[in-house]
Design a protein around this motif. Structure first.
Motif, PDB file in Angstrom:
ATOM      1  N   GLU A   1       4.388  10.218  -6.775  1.00 10.11           N
ATOM      2  CA  GLU A   1       5.691  10.328  -7.443  1.00 10.11           C
ATOM      3  C   GLU A   1       6.703  10.977  -6.511  1.00 10.11           C
ATOM      4  N   ALA A   2       6.718  10.499  -5.276  1.00  8.22           N
ATOM      5  CA  ALA A   2       7.635  11.049  -4.267  1.00  8.22           C
ATOM      6  C   ALA A   2       7.918   9.995  -3.210  1.00  8.22           C
ATOM      7  N   ARG A   3       8.970  10.249  -2.425  1.00  6.58           N
ATOM      8  CA  ARG A   3       9.357   9.307  -1.376  1.00  6.58           C
ATOM      9  C   ARG A   3       9.163   9.920   0.004  1.00  6.58           C
ATOM     10  N   ALA A   4       8.842   9.043   0.961  1.00 11.11           N
ATOM     11  CA  ALA A   4       8.548   9.509   2.318  1.00 11.11           C
ATOM     12  C   ALA A   4       9.815   9.820   3.096  1.00 11.11           C
ATOM     13  N   ASP A   5       9.690  10.751   4.087  1.00  8.23           N
ATOM     14  CA  ASP A   5      10.807  10.975   5.012  1.00  8.23           C
ATOM     15  C   ASP A   5      10.445  10.578   6.438  1.00  8.23           C
ATOM     16  N   LEU A   6       9.301   9.908   6.601  1.00 12.20           N
ATOM     17  CA  LEU A   6       8.901   9.363   7.906  1.00 12.20           C
ATOM     18  C   LEU A   6       7.817   8.315   7.636  1.00 12.20           C
ATOM     19  N   VAL A   7       7.852   7.209   8.377  1.00 13.29           N
ATOM     20  CA  VAL A   7       6.853   6.151   8.159  1.00 13.29           C
ATOM     21  C   VAL A   7       6.130   5.856   9.466  1.00 13.29           C
ATOM     22  N   LEU A   8       4.799   5.920   9.390  1.00 16.23           N
ATOM     23  CA  LEU A   8       3.966   5.654  10.555  1.00 16.23           C
ATOM     24  C   LEU A   8       2.994   4.526  10.167  1.00 16.23           C
ATOM     25  N   VAL A   9       3.030   3.437  10.912  1.00 15.49           N
ATOM     26  CA  VAL A   9       2.105   2.328  10.626  1.00 15.49           C
ATOM     27  C   VAL A   9       1.088   2.238  11.757  1.00 15.49           C
TER      28      VAL A   9
ATOM     29  N   VAL B   1       9.109  -1.892   7.361  1.00 16.74           N
ATOM     30  CA  VAL B   1       8.375  -1.396   6.184  1.00 16.74           C
ATOM     31  C   VAL B   1       9.225  -0.324   5.487  1.00 16.74           C
ATOM     32  N   ALA B   2       9.776   0.595   6.279  1.00 21.30           N
ATOM     33  CA  ALA B   2      10.616   1.668   5.713  1.00 21.30           C
ATOM     34  C   ALA B   2      11.821   1.088   4.987  1.00 21.30           C
ATOM     35  N   GLN B   3      12.449   0.099   5.602  1.00 22.99           N
ATOM     36  CA  GLN B   3      13.634  -0.523   4.983  1.00 22.99           C
ATOM     37  C   GLN B   3      13.246  -1.213   3.680  1.00 22.99           C
ATOM     38  N   ARG B   4      12.104  -1.914   3.674  1.00 22.12           N
ATOM     39  CA  ARG B   4      11.693  -2.629   2.452  1.00 22.12           C
ATOM     40  C   ARG B   4      11.287  -1.650   1.344  1.00 22.12           C
ATOM     41  N   LEU B   5      10.921  -0.448   1.736  1.00 17.43           N
ATOM     42  CA  LEU B   5      10.608   0.578   0.734  1.00 17.43           C
ATOM     43  C   LEU B   5      11.868   1.280   0.234  1.00 17.43           C
ATOM     44  N   GLY B   6      12.996   0.934   0.830  1.00 19.55           N
ATOM     45  CA  GLY B   6      14.260   1.546   0.415  1.00 19.55           C
ATOM     46  C   GLY B   6      14.427   2.958   0.911  1.00 19.55           C
ATOM     47  N   LEU B   7      13.831   3.262   2.087  1.00 19.43           N
ATOM     48  CA  LEU B   7      13.851   4.643   2.574  1.00 19.43           C
ATOM     49  C   LEU B   7      15.020   4.927   3.515  1.00 19.43           C
ATOM     50  N   GLY B   8      15.933   3.981   3.632  1.00 16.93           N
ATOM     51  CA  GLY B   8      17.119   4.219   4.449  1.00 16.93           C
ATOM     52  C   GLY B   8      16.793   4.324   5.922  1.00 16.93           C
TER      53      GLY B   8
ATOM     54  N   ALA C   1       0.840  -1.206   0.000  1.00 17.47           N
ATOM     55  CA  ALA C   1       0.000   0.000   0.000  1.00 17.47           C
ATOM     56  C   ALA C   1       0.874   1.256   0.000  1.00 17.47           C
ATOM     57  N   ALA C   2       1.945   1.213   0.775  1.00 13.42           N
ATOM     58  CA  ALA C   2       2.843   2.371   0.870  1.00 13.42           C
ATOM     59  C   ALA C   2       3.550   2.626  -0.450  1.00 13.42           C
TER      60      ALA C   2
END
Ligand code: COA
Length: 368
Positions: free
Chosen positions: A74-82, A98-105, A65-66
């Motif tokens: 067309e942008a990447r997140a700088d914080l992830v809240l589940v 989830v953040a790691q699997r999205l490649g968000l470092g 979903a994320a």
């Protein structure tokens, strides 16, 4: 020149439903329940729901979903809240993986537990973080696998709940833009904490394997009492957020309430004064998906282009805790995306026993 204070704007919307469909008849047969398709449809408005296969977890739905929400914006997140009641594990939180699997470092990532109000609690937190400059692109995800915590023999809950995930990617913007969050209201009442609960697995009853029975691990809800509270709290919170925003109920062109039961939703909308043509959702097809319910309804409504961007919109939710929240916004311009679940690779789902030395051949298969 007066400076318009920034607010959060919904810039991307994503969703994910597991493919397996359970009809009312499937649920009845599985639990040998004393119920009927007719009763479930007329008393709840639900005809079917989704149930994740055993190899699909809450995190797998959340990642899909994320990813869809990020593509939509067309942008990447700088914080992830589940927001979830059904995290992959009790510890750690689901969000960092989830953040790691999205490649968000190394972005900040955390879970939020407010049961069915979780997504709107999340939007409220994310809006505050944007307004205070803590982050610029928070990703708010509501993801659940209630099929893992529902007792198939309990007709109060088995007929209602389903699995799924929805997500919204936010950015800073101003109140005149489509998707702008213009007001929030939230609250809780712990005196009702026993109305919706899972008895075991927390610090109060931590030793289930030896002392407790399986029943204690199931989600329980005192349906009739919850029903009354849900109507009362969502109505009051909706009126409060409209008041803060300065919108009369008649100005609301789109209403999405937490998809618990169609009768509850109709009752809340009637009390607020929302016309039937302004009420949206997909409860009939997905059931009550707890924290995923509002973003799944947003995604479905947007996918069918049922609401014009900029339309004044009211979201409201109620859940265990007790908790409730409402958000006023204008309908986003974002085109929603949907993805199938993304199961983790088999290697990474295996528990690691750190007290044992890992043989080198296992390491090489893991990294290949
Ligand atoms: N199938 C058939 N009959 C059922 C039934 C089922 N699944 N569940 C209850 N009944 C029966 C009851 O035994 C009762 O029978 P009686 O009149 O002979 O005593 C009758 O239906 C009405 O029971 P009641 O408990 O008043 O049903 P209800 O209309 O309140 O519906 C719920 C039950 C659980 C669907 C409803 O209370 C509900 O949706 N609650 C809130 C859920 C919610 O908001 N959750 C949000 C937080 S996550």
């Amino acid at each position: 020149m007066t400076r318009v204070s920034p607010t959060a704007v919904i810039d991307g919307i994503g969703s994910c439903l597991p493919p397996r469909v359970l009809t009312n008849e499937d649920v009845r047969r599985r639990g040998v329940l004393d119920t009927t398709d007719e009763w479930i449809r007329t008393r709840t408005g639900i005809a079917r729901r989704r149930a994740a296969e055993d190899d699909i977890s809450t995190g797998d739905l959340a990642v899909a979903a994320a990813r869809a929400a990020q593509e939509s914006a067309e942008a990447r997140a700088d914080l992830v809240l589940v927001a979830t009641t059904t995290p992959d594990r009790r510890c750690p939180a689901t969000a960092p993986e989830v953040a790691q699997r999205l490649g968000l470092g190394t972005v900040p990532a955390f879970d939020l537990a407010a049961v069915c109000s979780g997504f709107l609690y999340g939007l409220t937190v994310a809006t505050a973080l944007i307004r205070t400059g803590v982050c610029t692109r928070p990703l708010v995800i509501g993801a659940e696998t209630y099929s893992r915590i529902i007792d198939p023999l309990d007709r109060d809950t088995a007929v209602i709940f389903g699995d799924g995930a929805g997500a919204a990617l936010l950015r800073a913007g101003d109140r005149a833009e489509p998707g702008a969050i213009t007001g929030t209201d939230w609250g809780s009442d712990g005196t009702g904490s026993d109305l919706i609960s899972i008895a075991a697995g927390g610090a109060r009853l931590p030793d289930p394997a030896r002392r407790l029975c399986r029943e204690d691990h199931y989600f329980r809800m005192r349906g009739r009492e919850v029903y009354g509270q849900a109507v009362r709290r969502m109505t009051a919170s909706s009126l409060a957020v409209l008041d803060k925003t300065g919108w009369p109920p008649a100005a609301v062109g789109a209403f999405i309430g937490h998809q618990a039961n169609q009768r509850i939703l109709d009752s809340v909308a009637d009390r607020i004064g929302i016309a039937p043509r302004c009420r949206f959702g997909n409860l009939r097809d997905v059931g009550n998906t707890a924290a995923a319910s509002i973003p799944l309804a947003l995604a479905d409504t947007a996918a069918h282009r049922r609401v014009r961007p900029g339309t004044r919109t009211l979201l409201t939710a109620f859940g265990g805790g007790l908790t409730w929240a409402s958000v006023a916004l204008t309908w986003p311009a974002a085109g929603p995306r949907a993805h199938p679940p993304e199961p983790r690779s088999t290697n990474s789902t295996k528990p690691r026993h750190t007290h044992r030395r890992t043989p080198s051949w296992t390491l090489s298969t893991t990294t290949s």
